[in-house]
Design a protein around this motif. Structure first.
Motif, PDB file in Angstrom:
ATOM      1  N   ALA A 295     -32.087  50.769 139.371  1.00 34.11           N
ATOM      2  CA  ALA A 295     -33.536  50.800 139.570  1.00 34.11           C
ATOM      3  C   ALA A 295     -34.094  52.178 139.232  1.00 34.11           C
ATOM      4  O   ALA A 295     -35.192  52.302 138.672  1.00 34.11           O
ATOM      5  CB  ALA A 295     -33.881  50.418 141.007  1.00 34.11           C
ATOM      6  N   LEU A 296     -33.341  53.221 139.565  1.00 35.16           N
ATOM      7  CA  LEU A 296     -33.755  54.579 139.216  1.00 35.16           C
ATOM      8  C   LEU A 296     -33.884  54.721 137.698  1.00 35.16           C
ATOM      9  O   LEU A 296     -34.842  55.334 137.195  1.00 35.16           O
ATOM     10  CB  LEU A 296     -32.754  55.587 139.761  1.00 35.16           C
ATOM     11  N   ASP A 297     -32.950  54.153 136.973  1.00 34.34           N
ATOM     12  CA  ASP A 297     -33.016  54.224 135.513  1.00 34.34           C
ATOM     13  C   ASP A 297     -34.237  53.474 134.998  1.00 34.34           C
ATOM     14  O   ASP A 297     -34.906  53.931 134.059  1.00 34.34           O
ATOM     15  CB  ASP A 297     -31.743  53.651 134.907  1.00 34.34           C
ATOM     16  N   ARG A 298     -34.552  52.327 135.601  1.00 32.33           N
ATOM     17  CA  ARG A 298     -35.752  51.590 135.174  1.00 32.33           C
ATOM     18  C   ARG A 298     -37.007  52.413 135.434  1.00 32.33           C
ATOM     19  O   ARG A 298     -37.920  52.451 134.597  1.00 32.33           O
ATOM     20  CB  ARG A 298     -35.828  50.244 135.909  1.00 32.33           C
ATOM     21  N   VAL A 299     -37.057  53.068 136.589  1.00 32.80           N
ATOM     22  CA  VAL A 299     -38.183  53.937 136.899  1.00 32.80           C
ATOM     23  C   VAL A 299     -38.267  55.070 135.877  1.00 32.80           C
ATOM     24  O   VAL A 299     -39.352  55.471 135.435  1.00 32.80           O
ATOM     25  CB  VAL A 299     -38.055  54.497 138.327  1.00 32.80           C
ATOM     26  N   PRO A 374     -40.542  61.515 126.435  1.00 35.32           N
ATOM     27  CA  PRO A 374     -41.213  60.250 126.746  1.00 35.32           C
ATOM     28  C   PRO A 374     -40.660  59.488 127.933  1.00 35.32           C
ATOM     29  O   PRO A 374     -41.360  58.643 128.501  1.00 35.32           O
ATOM     30  CB  PRO A 374     -41.042  59.440 125.452  1.00 35.32           C
ATOM     31  N   GLN A 375     -39.398  59.752 128.301  1.00 36.50           N
ATOM     32  CA  GLN A 375     -38.802  59.113 129.472  1.00 36.50           C
ATOM     33  C   GLN A 375     -38.411  60.181 130.474  1.00 36.50           C
ATOM     34  O   GLN A 375     -38.481  61.374 130.210  1.00 36.50           O
ATOM     35  CB  GLN A 375     -37.567  58.298 129.074  1.00 36.50           C
ATOM     36  N   GLY A 376     -37.979  59.720 131.657  1.00 34.55           N
ATOM     37  CA  GLY A 376     -37.521  60.652 132.677  1.00 34.55           C
ATOM     38  C   GLY A 376     -36.351  61.479 132.183  1.00 34.55           C
ATOM     39  O   GLY A 376     -35.597  61.069 131.291  1.00 34.55           O
ATOM     40  N   GLY A 377     -36.188  62.666 132.760  1.00 33.07           N
ATOM     41  CA  GLY A 377     -35.185  63.600 132.281  1.00 33.07           C
ATOM     42  C   GLY A 377     -33.764  63.114 132.424  1.00 33.07           C
ATOM     43  O   GLY A 377     -32.872  63.585 131.723  1.00 33.07           O
ATOM     44  N   ILE A 378     -33.519  62.147 133.317  1.00 29.93           N
ATOM     45  CA  ILE A 378     -32.156  61.711 133.612  1.00 29.93           C
ATOM     46  C   ILE A 378     -32.009  60.223 133.312  1.00 29.93           C
ATOM     47  O   ILE A 378     -32.862  59.412 133.690  1.00 29.93           O
ATOM     48  CB  ILE A 378     -31.811  61.994 135.088  1.00 29.93           C
ATOM     49  N   ALA A 512     -28.579  52.545 124.764  1.00 32.37           N
ATOM     50  CA  ALA A 512     -28.052  51.338 125.419  1.00 32.37           C
ATOM     51  C   ALA A 512     -27.576  51.620 126.838  1.00 32.37           C
ATOM     52  O   ALA A 512     -27.095  50.703 127.513  1.00 32.37           O
ATOM     53  CB  ALA A 512     -26.913  50.755 124.591  1.00 32.37           C
ATOM     54  N   ARG A 513     -27.689  52.886 127.269  1.00 39.25           N
ATOM     55  CA  ARG A 513     -27.228  53.307 128.603  1.00 39.25           C
ATOM     56  C   ARG A 513     -25.742  52.988 128.786  1.00 39.25           C
ATOM     57  O   ARG A 513     -25.308  52.513 129.828  1.00 39.25           O
ATOM     58  CB  ARG A 513     -28.050  52.629 129.718  1.00 39.25           C
ATOM     59  N   GLU A 514     -24.944  53.310 127.769  1.00 35.96           N
ATOM     60  CA  GLU A 514     -23.534  52.942 127.768  1.00 35.96           C
ATOM     61  C   GLU A 514     -22.639  54.164 127.570  1.00 35.96           C
ATOM     62  O   GLU A 514     -22.941  55.051 126.779  1.00 35.96           O
ATOM     63  CB  GLU A 514     -23.255  51.944 126.644  1.00 35.96           C
ATOM     64  N   ILE A 515     -21.517  54.179 128.313  1.00 36.39           N
ATOM     65  CA  ILE A 515     -20.435  55.125 128.068  1.00 36.39           C
ATOM     66  C   ILE A 515     -19.146  54.295 128.041  1.00 36.39           C
ATOM     67  O   ILE A 515     -18.725  53.749 129.073  1.00 36.39           O
ATOM     68  CB  ILE A 515     -20.394  56.256 129.127  1.00 36.39           C
ATOM     69  N   ALA A 516     -18.555  54.171 126.871  1.00 39.77           N
ATOM     70  CA  ALA A 516     -17.450  53.221 126.697  1.00 39.77           C
ATOM     71  C   ALA A 516     -16.215  53.899 126.140  1.00 39.77           C
ATOM     72  O   ALA A 516     -16.285  54.665 125.178  1.00 39.77           O
ATOM     73  CB  ALA A 516     -17.879  52.090 125.769  1.00 39.77           C
ATOM     74  N   LEU A 517     -15.081  53.611 126.763  1.00 37.19           N
ATOM     75  CA  LEU A 517     -13.774  53.991 126.233  1.00 37.19           C
ATOM     76  C   LEU A 517     -13.287  52.837 125.378  1.00 37.19           C
ATOM     77  O   LEU A 517     -13.116  51.708 125.868  1.00 37.19           O
ATOM     78  CB  LEU A 517     -12.806  54.258 127.394  1.00 37.19           C
ATOM     79  N   LYS A 570     -32.826  49.541 149.960  1.00 39.80           N
ATOM     80  CA  LYS A 570     -32.557  50.339 148.770  1.00 39.80           C
ATOM     81  C   LYS A 570     -33.829  51.008 148.271  1.00 39.80           C
ATOM     82  O   LYS A 570     -34.930  50.500 148.476  1.00 39.80           O
ATOM     83  CB  LYS A 570     -31.981  49.464 147.651  1.00 39.80           C
ATOM     84  N   VAL A 571     -33.640  52.165 147.626  1.00 38.83           N
ATOM     85  CA  VAL A 571     -34.734  52.843 146.924  1.00 38.83           C
ATOM     86  C   VAL A 571     -34.238  53.228 145.528  1.00 38.83           C
ATOM     87  O   VAL A 571     -33.076  53.585 145.370  1.00 38.83           O
ATOM     88  CB  VAL A 571     -35.213  54.095 147.692  1.00 38.83           C
ATOM     89  N   PRO A 572     -35.084  53.153 144.498  1.00 39.19           N
ATOM     90  CA  PRO A 572     -36.425  52.556 144.511  1.00 39.19           C
ATOM     91  C   PRO A 572     -36.331  51.050 144.731  1.00 39.19           C
ATOM     92  O   PRO A 572     -35.292  50.444 144.489  1.00 39.19           O
ATOM     93  CB  PRO A 572     -36.962  52.853 143.118  1.00 39.19           C
TER      94      PRO A 572
END
Length: 573
Positions: A295-299, A374-378, A512-517, A570-572
Motif C-alpha cells: 500500500a505504501l508503494d501505491r501511495v 514524479p513519484q515518491g522517493g522510495i 515493474a517493482r521487481e528484484i529477481a534472481l 494496517k497503514v496506509p
C-alpha cells in the motif's frame, strides 16, 4: 473512586505505605530546594540526550533551558532526566543496534518517574525514533523537540554540508581526483556547527516525519540548531507540554492511523531516507499498527517528490527553513493528506495548515504540478530474491540503471567486502551487480548502513559513478546511487540472498517493482540444502536479547516483545 494521581503523586515507590512514599519523595526533592508551591504544579519531564559523544545534540544545554522556561511560563514544574544518547559516527557496531535499547530506556524512565507529560529532545538519526517508540509504549502526553540541523560550510568557494558531500568528496578521494591535503581541508568544512546533517538524511527525515505525525509544535522540524528560531521552538514546546498535561492529550490520540498516513506521504514527498520506513514501521508497531509495504508503494506512485534537497535535489535544510519549512510543504501536499489528524497542539493538521497562512514565493519546495521527481522517493520491490520485500530510493538513483540485468559479484560479509573491494584483481565491471550478504538485523548484528557499497576502486578510477548494489542492510539517508536495501528475509536467517553465487544473473526493474534472481526454485532449494544457514547467537547480555528477539526490516527491526500485543490494523489503508 479517587481521581488518577498527578504530579509527584504519580507512580509512588513501593514501601507498603503510600502516605509515607509521598512523604519521603517530597522530603528528598525539597533537599534540592523546591517549595510546596512548586511541587504542586503539573510535572513535565524532559528527556535529556546531551552527550560529548553526540555533536548532533551539542545544543542540548540551551534547548533544556528554553524548554524549562516555557514550562515555567505555563505554570508547570520542569524536571530533566538523562537517557541514552546515540550518535551515528560514535556507536559500534552501529547506531541501529542500540536504537531499541534507547527506546526501552526512554519508556521505562517515563514510566518509572512521576511526570504528567514528557518533552523528548532528540535529533540524530536513531534518537527521535527511539524516543517516539518509547513514548508510544509509555502512553502519557508526549511532545518531540528536534535538536535541529547544522549549518553548511564552504570549501574552495563551494557550499558543502554533511553528509551527502562527505560521501561525494570521499568518492573523489578514492578515485584519485583529490589528494590528501584537499580531503583534509574539506573535512574541516563539512560540519560547520553542532546539529544534525544538513541534507535530507535520516535525521532531517525523522524531523519532518515527527512534525507530520503531529508530534511537534508547528514549524518544529526545520530551524537549524544554532538559531534563535530553534530556541523559540523549544520554549513553545515546554509551554505546550504543560497544556497537554492539563488536557490529558495522551500520545495515542496523536499517533493514529491518519497520522501515520500523513507521515508516509511526507516521507515520500521529501525524498526522505529509506531508514524512515523502518523507523515508522517500528513506531507504528508500538501502537498496534502494521505498515503495508504494498500500500505504501501505491501511495508512492501518486505522491511526487517536491522538496529540492540533497541527495535528491540541490538545497540544504537551512534553505528549507527559509522557504517556510514544513508549512510550505504541507500546503502543497494538502489534497493528499488526512487533514483530520490531531496534533499535539490540540488542533488538527488541517487547522494548522490553515493557520500557517498563504505562503510566499520560494524555490525549495516545488508545486505539485512541477515536482523534482514524479513519484515518491522510495519504491518497494518484490521477487524471489526478496519475498518479504526490499526498497530502493529511486529519486537518488541513476535512471539508466533502474532497468538493469547483470552478473552478481558477491561479498559474503563486511570483512570480505573490506578485503576485496579495492583489489585490482577483483573480477568486476560497471555492468555487474554488487551483492553484500549478512548485514541484516541479525547478520551484522544491527543492520548497519553498509548498504552503500563503495564503487570498486578500479572502477572509480575509471570514472564509474554508480553501479547497481544490493544487500539486506541499510543505507544512510545522505547517500545516493542505484542501491537495493532491506532485502527480506535477511541472509543470516536463510533468506534467498544467502544462496546467491558469483556469476548468477540478477534483474532489477523499478518500473515493474521487481528484484529477481534468475535461478530456478529447484536450484535455490538444492543450494539451501547443501549449505544450510545457521543464524548467529550470543551467550549473554544485550546481544543475546537482540539476536533472539529482533524482527526483520518489514516489522521495523524492533524487539518482538515490545510491539503492541493487539494489532489495530494496517497503514496506509
Amino acid at each position: 473512586m479517587a481521581p488518577n494521581p498527578t504530579g509527584l503523586r504519580k507512580g509512588l515507590t513501593s514501601y507498603g505505605d503510600p502516605g509515607f512514599s509521598l512523604f519521603l519523595r517530597k522530603a528528598f526533592i525539597k533537599g534540592a530546594g523546591y517549595t510546596d508551591g512548586a511541587l504542586d504544579r503539573p510535572v513535565v519531564g524532559i528527556a535529556s540526550t546531551g552527550s560529548a559523544y553526540n555533536p548532533c545534540h551539542g545544543n542540548a544545554p540551551q534547548l533544556l533551558e528554553a524548554v524549562k522556561r516555557g514550562v515555567m511560563l505555563a505554570g508547570g514544574l520542569p524536571m530533566e532526566f538523562p537517557t541514552i544518547s546515540i550518535h551515528e559516527s560514535f556507536a559500534a557496531p552501529t547506531s541501529m543496534y542500540l536504537r531499541n535499547l534507547m527506546s526501552m530506556d526512554t519508556e521505562e524512565m517515563v514510566r518509572a518517574q512521576p511526570m504528567d507529560a514528557v518533552v523528548l529532545i532528540g535529533g540524530c538519526d536513531k534518537t527521535v525514533p527511539a524516543q517516539l517508540m518509547g513514548a508510544a509504549s509509555a502512553g502519557i502526553p508526549s511532545i518531540q523537540l528536534i535538536t535541529g540541523s547544522m549549518l553548511t560550510g564552504s570549501h574552495r568557494g563551494e557550499r558543502v554540508g554533511a553528509c551527502t558531500d562527505c560521501r561525494r568528496y570521499w568518492g573523489r578521494f578514492r578515485a584519485g581526483e583529490i589528494d590528501d591535503d584537499e580531503v583534509g581541508e574539506v573535512n574541516d568544512q563539512l560540519v560547520a556547527s553542532v546539529g544534525t546533517c544538513s541534507v535530507m538524511g535520516t535525521a532531517s527525515t525523522m524531523a519532518c516525519i515527527a512534525e507530520a505525525l503531529g508530534m511537534t509544535v508547528p514549524g518544529g522540524a526545520s530551524p537549524p540548531a544554532v538559531t534563535a528560531d530553534r530556541m523559540r521552538v523549544a520554549e513553545q514546546t515546554g509551554t505546550r507540554a504543560v497544556q497537554m498535561a492539563r488536557d490529558g492529550l495522551s500520545i495515542d490520540k496523536v499517533l493514529t492511523p491518519a497520522a501515520f498516513e500523513n507521515a508516509m506521504r511526507v516521507l515520500l514527498a521529501i525524498g526522505g531516507s529509506t531508514n524512515g520506513i523502518v523507523h515508522l514501521t517500528a513506531i507504528a508497531g508500538r501502537m498496534g499498527l502494521d505498515v503495508d509495504l504494498d500500500a505504501l508503494d501505491r501511495v508512492g506512485r501518486e505522491t511526487p517528490v517536491l522538496l529540492d534537497l540533497k541527495p535528491s535535489g540541490q538545497h540544504y535544510m537551512e534553505d528549507f527553513h527559509r522557504a517556510g519549512g514544513m508549512a510550505t510543504l504541507l500546503r502543497e501536499l494538502r489534497p493528499l493528506l488526512r487533514l483530520d489528524a490531531l496534533t499535539v497542539t490540540g488542533r488538527t493538521l488541517g487547522e494548522e495548515i490553515e493557520a500557517s497562512g498563504p505562503g510566499f514565493d520560494q524555490d525549495v519546495v516545488r508545486p505539485i504540478a512541477r515536482p523534482i521527481y514524479p513519484q515518491g522517493g522510495i519504491a518497494v520491490l518484490r521477487g524471489n530474491l526478496a519475498p518479504g520485500g526490499a526498497i530502493i530510493k529511486q529519486s537518488a538513483a541513476d535512471a539508466r540503471l533502474m532497468e538493469h540485468e547483470g552478473r552478481a559479484v558477491v561479498f559474503e560479509n563486511l570483512e570480505d567486502l573490506a578485503e576485496r573491494i579495492d583489489s585490482d584483481d577483483l573480477d568486476v565491471t560497471a555492468d555487474d551487480v554488487l551483492v553484500l550478504k549478512n548485514i541484516g538485523p541479525r547478520g551484522a548484528p544491527g543492520m548497519p548502513e553498509a548498504g552503500y557499497l563503495p564503487i570498486p576502486r578500479k572502477l572509480a578510477r575509471a570514472g564509474v559513478k554508480d553501479i547497481v548494489r544490493m544487500s539486506d542492510g541499510r543505507m544512510s539517508g545522505t547517500a545516493f546511487g542505484t542501491i537495493v536495501l532491506h532485502i527480506t528475509p535477511e541472509s543470516a536467517i536463510g533468506g534467498p540472498l544467502a544462496h546467491v553465487r558469483n556469476g548468477d544473473r540478477i534483474r532489477l526493474s523499478v518500473r515493474a517493482r521487481e528484484i529477481a534472481l534468475l535461478v530456478s526454485d529447484e536450484e535455490l532449494a538444492r543450494r539451501a540444502e547443501a549449505s544450510p544457514v545457521v543464524a548467529p547467537t550470543a551467550g549473554r547480555g544485550y546481544r543475546k536479547l537482540f539476536l533472539e528477539t529482533v524482527t526483520q526490516a518489514d516489522q521495523g527491526v524492533d524487539f518482538d516483545f515490545l510491539r503492541a500485543a493487539k494489532t489495530m490494523g494496517k497503514v496506509p489503508e
